[in-house]
Design an enzyme around this catalytic site. Structure first.
Site, mmCIF file in Angstrom:
data_model
loop_
_atom_site.group_PDB
_atom_site.id
_atom_site.type_symbol
_atom_site.label_atom_id
_atom_site.label_comp_id
_atom_site.label_asym_id
_atom_site.label_seq_id
_atom_site.Cartn_x
_atom_site.Cartn_y
_atom_site.Cartn_z
ATOM 1 N N ASP A 1 -6.600 -6.859 -4.874
ATOM 2 C CA ASP A 1 -6.483 -5.792 -5.863
ATOM 3 C C ASP A 1 -6.716 -6.297 -7.280
ATOM 4 O O ASP A 1 -7.213 -5.559 -8.136
ATOM 5 C CB ASP A 1 -5.095 -5.153 -5.784
ATOM 6 C CG ASP A 1 -5.005 -4.073 -4.725
ATOM 7 O OD1 ASP A 1 -6.051 -3.674 -4.194
ATOM 8 O OD2 ASP A 1 -3.873 -3.624 -4.431
ATOM 9 N N HIS B 1 1.782 2.978 -3.333
ATOM 10 C CA HIS B 1 0.797 3.697 -4.143
ATOM 11 C C HIS B 1 1.168 5.168 -4.272
ATOM 12 O O HIS B 1 1.226 5.713 -5.370
ATOM 13 C CB HIS B 1 -0.602 3.575 -3.521
ATOM 14 C CG HIS B 1 -1.338 2.348 -3.940
ATOM 15 N ND1 HIS B 1 -1.753 2.137 -5.233
ATOM 16 C CD2 HIS B 1 -1.747 1.263 -3.236
ATOM 17 C CE1 HIS B 1 -2.382 0.972 -5.309
ATOM 18 N NE2 HIS B 1 -2.384 0.419 -4.115
ATOM 19 N N GLN C 1 0.824 -1.207 0.000
ATOM 20 C CA GLN C 1 0.000 0.000 0.000
ATOM 21 C C GLN C 1 0.859 1.258 0.000
ATOM 22 O O GLN C 1 0.519 2.248 -0.648
ATOM 23 C CB GLN C 1 -0.928 0.005 1.208
ATOM 24 C CG GLN C 1 -1.981 -1.066 1.146
ATOM 25 C CD GLN C 1 -2.755 -1.051 -0.156
ATOM 26 O OE1 GLN C 1 -3.478 -0.107 -0.449
ATOM 27 N NE2 GLN C 1 -2.606 -2.097 -0.954
ATOM 28 N N GLU D 1 -9.580 0.727 4.953
ATOM 29 C CA GLU D 1 -9.952 0.278 3.609
ATOM 30 C C GLU D 1 -9.657 -1.212 3.455
ATOM 31 O O GLU D 1 -10.514 -2.004 3.061
ATOM 32 C CB GLU D 1 -9.169 1.081 2.575
ATOM 33 C CG GLU D 1 -9.429 0.669 1.138
ATOM 34 C CD GLU D 1 -8.490 1.360 0.160
ATOM 35 O OE1 GLU D 1 -8.804 1.355 -1.044
ATOM 36 O OE2 GLU D 1 -7.445 1.890 0.583
ATOM 37 N N HIS D 2 -8.422 -1.606 3.749
ATOM 38 C CA HIS D 2 -8.008 -3.008 3.696
ATOM 39 C C HIS D 2 -7.589 -3.454 5.098
ATOM 40 O O HIS D 2 -6.782 -2.783 5.736
ATOM 41 C CB HIS D 2 -6.800 -3.200 2.768
ATOM 42 C CG HIS D 2 -6.993 -2.665 1.382
ATOM 43 N ND1 HIS D 2 -6.435 -1.467 0.966
ATOM 44 C CD2 HIS D 2 -7.663 -3.161 0.314
ATOM 45 C CE1 HIS D 2 -6.767 -1.258 -0.295
ATOM 46 N NE2 HIS D 2 -7.511 -2.263 -0.717
ATOM 47 N N HIS E 1 -54.426 16.079 1.191
ATOM 48 C CA HIS E 1 -53.985 14.700 1.404
ATOM 49 C C HIS E 1 -55.119 13.899 2.068
ATOM 50 O O HIS E 1 -55.442 12.776 1.657
ATOM 51 C CB HIS E 1 -52.753 14.660 2.311
ATOM 52 C CG HIS E 1 -51.455 14.936 1.614
ATOM 53 N ND1 HIS E 1 -51.143 16.157 1.090
ATOM 54 C CD2 HIS E 1 -50.383 14.125 1.360
ATOM 55 C CE1 HIS E 1 -49.936 16.108 0.554
ATOM 56 N NE2 HIS E 1 -49.456 14.872 0.700
#
Length: 437
Positions: free
Chosen positions: A369, A270, A267, A335-336, A428
């Site tokens: 991934d 990235h 990670q 996230e992971h 109504h």
């Protein structure tokens, strides 16, 4: 030179504050980017194709006489697929098959046929599920190619039943990545245009003479793409505004420390803002992982990016026990989340917030991934507390079905009228009362 990764102890008095600071990510909007994006979107909305062509030439140095000339035909996509080396095509096919199989199961499980039920008086209530008509997927281009993003965004849309998937991908200087085009062919993308940036988002959202407006835009992009998606939301749907990639590893100290170090790297490479954190109750094991990090880092082509990421946003955290590790994991809502332990399901049962969970020593995040099957488009920046991975359900909408019988109108009409009078909405109430016997 050894990396200066933070080493924290969850027992420290200031741990909560230190962790909060570590997780903090300044997602404040860049005023210059916001202004530029607003101008581009406004221009595309007014001038359509002409604006798209101007910005494509300006930003991607790609000249064309018309937006139609920016479209890549199905023949070229199929040719790209046919020309892939056998091993790469086989890998792409395996990934696509697994992604499709997972999302087909997801479609079945999320009630894609809707439901109906009949009450005693004959009133029928239910829900109808229908796919979106047209979806746009944004695939980053330029410095890197992301065929995996093509599969992860296009396949669930097609499984959901979306009639037309339109892909936009920037091709600076006209360079087209063949693996991305092959993935588009394999995923069943219907149209592909070589355009990117805020202008591509605007074209998808508002439509032009050449590109019909879509109902939803999904897929990652740079800061301009994110700003554009934020601005067109409401005109179209969007998947999410993603932050930097994250991995949190909960480990009991039984996994090869080299494996854990490389998972942290996966990670961190990235970008410099990515976040990699390890939680473990074994102080000696944390030292082993740190040694692995320092030994393996020089072998990485993106060592500088990894170093910056781990130095600025990474951490090795000593916890009291595995239960505390799970408590902190729920606070982080990553996230992971890798649970690299003996009996990983036991600890997974204690996790409430995570985009994706990878259970056991052999479940590296990298498999998710590319080819495990579940979607890799995941909530970041703690949004896993209330958000889910991209899925078939993101490309469907639900309509309520209300078919009231004459008998049912007698009961429901009196209830509705009473409540409507209480709200001061006489029309109504009368609408309901007119159907009473």
């Amino acid at each position: 030179m050894n990396i200066a990764i933070r080493k924290l102890d969850a027992a420290a008095d200031d741990f909560a504050a230190t962790l909060k600071a570590l997780l903090a990510f300044d997602a404040s909007e860049d005023a210059a980017i916001e202004r530029a994006t607003a101008d581009i979107l406004a221009d595309v909305r007014v001038r359509g194709d002409a604006a798209v062509l101007d910005y494509t030439q300006r930003f991607d140095r790609l000249s064309a006489d018309s937006v139609a000339a920016l479209e890549i035909g199905a023949e070229e996509l199929q040719a790209a697929l046919a020309q892939l080396p056998a091993a790469r095509r086989a890998a792409l096919q395996t990934a696509a098959d697994r992604v499709r199989a997972y999302h087909e199961r997801q479609k079945q499980e999320c009630g894609s046929d809707g439901f109906l039920y009949t009450e005693a008086d004959g009133t029928v209530l239910g829900q109808k599920v229908t796919p979106l008509d047209r979806v746009g997927i944004y695939v980053p281009g330029g410095k890197a190619a992301y065929p995996s993003s093509v599969l992860m965004n296009a396949i669930p849309a097609k499984v959901a039943g979306v009639a037309q998937v339109v892909m936009v991908v920037p091709t600076p200087d006209g360079v087209r990545n063949q693996l991305v085009l092959a993935a588009a062919a394999m995923a069943g993308v219907d149209r592909v245009f070589t355009m990117g940036g805020a202008q591509a988002v605007g074209a998808l959202a508002y439509g032009t003479a050449t590109i019909a407006a879509v109902d939803k835009i999904v897929g990652p992009g740079n800061a301009y793409v994110a700003a554009a998606k934020r601005r067109v939301f409401g005109t179209v749907g969007i998947d999410m505004i993603a932050g930097p990639s994250e991995i949190l590893i909960v480990c009991d100290g039984s996994t090869d420390p080299d494996w854990i170090a490389m998972d942290l790297f996966s990670q961190a490479e990235h970008d410099e803002l990515a976040q990699s954190i390890l939680l473990c109750p074994d102080a000696a094991y944390l030292e082993q992982v740190e040694a692995s990090i320092n030994r393996l880092l020089p072998t990485m082509p993106r060592a500088d990016v990894i170093r910056t990421s781990l130095t600025n946003r990474g951490a090795l955290i000593k916890v009291r026990d595995m239960q505390q590790a799970c408590d902190i994991a729920n606070q982080i809502a990553p996230e992971h989340l890798e649970i690299s332990t003996e009996q990983p399901q036991y600890w997974a049962d204690r996790i409430r917030h995570a985009g994706a969970m990878f259970l056991g020593r052999f479940s590296s995040e990298a498999l998710g991934d590319y080819c495990a099957g579940p979607n890799h488009v995941l909530p970041t920046s703690r949004t896993a507390r209330f958000s889910s991975p991209l899925g078939v359900y993101d490309f469907q909408k639900r309509s309520s079905i209300i078919h009231v019988s004459e008998a049912g109108a007698q009961t429901l009409g009196r209830v509705a009228a009473e409540l409507a009078y209480g709200e001061g909405l006489q029309a109504h109430a009368r609408s309901a009362e007119l159907r009473l016997k």
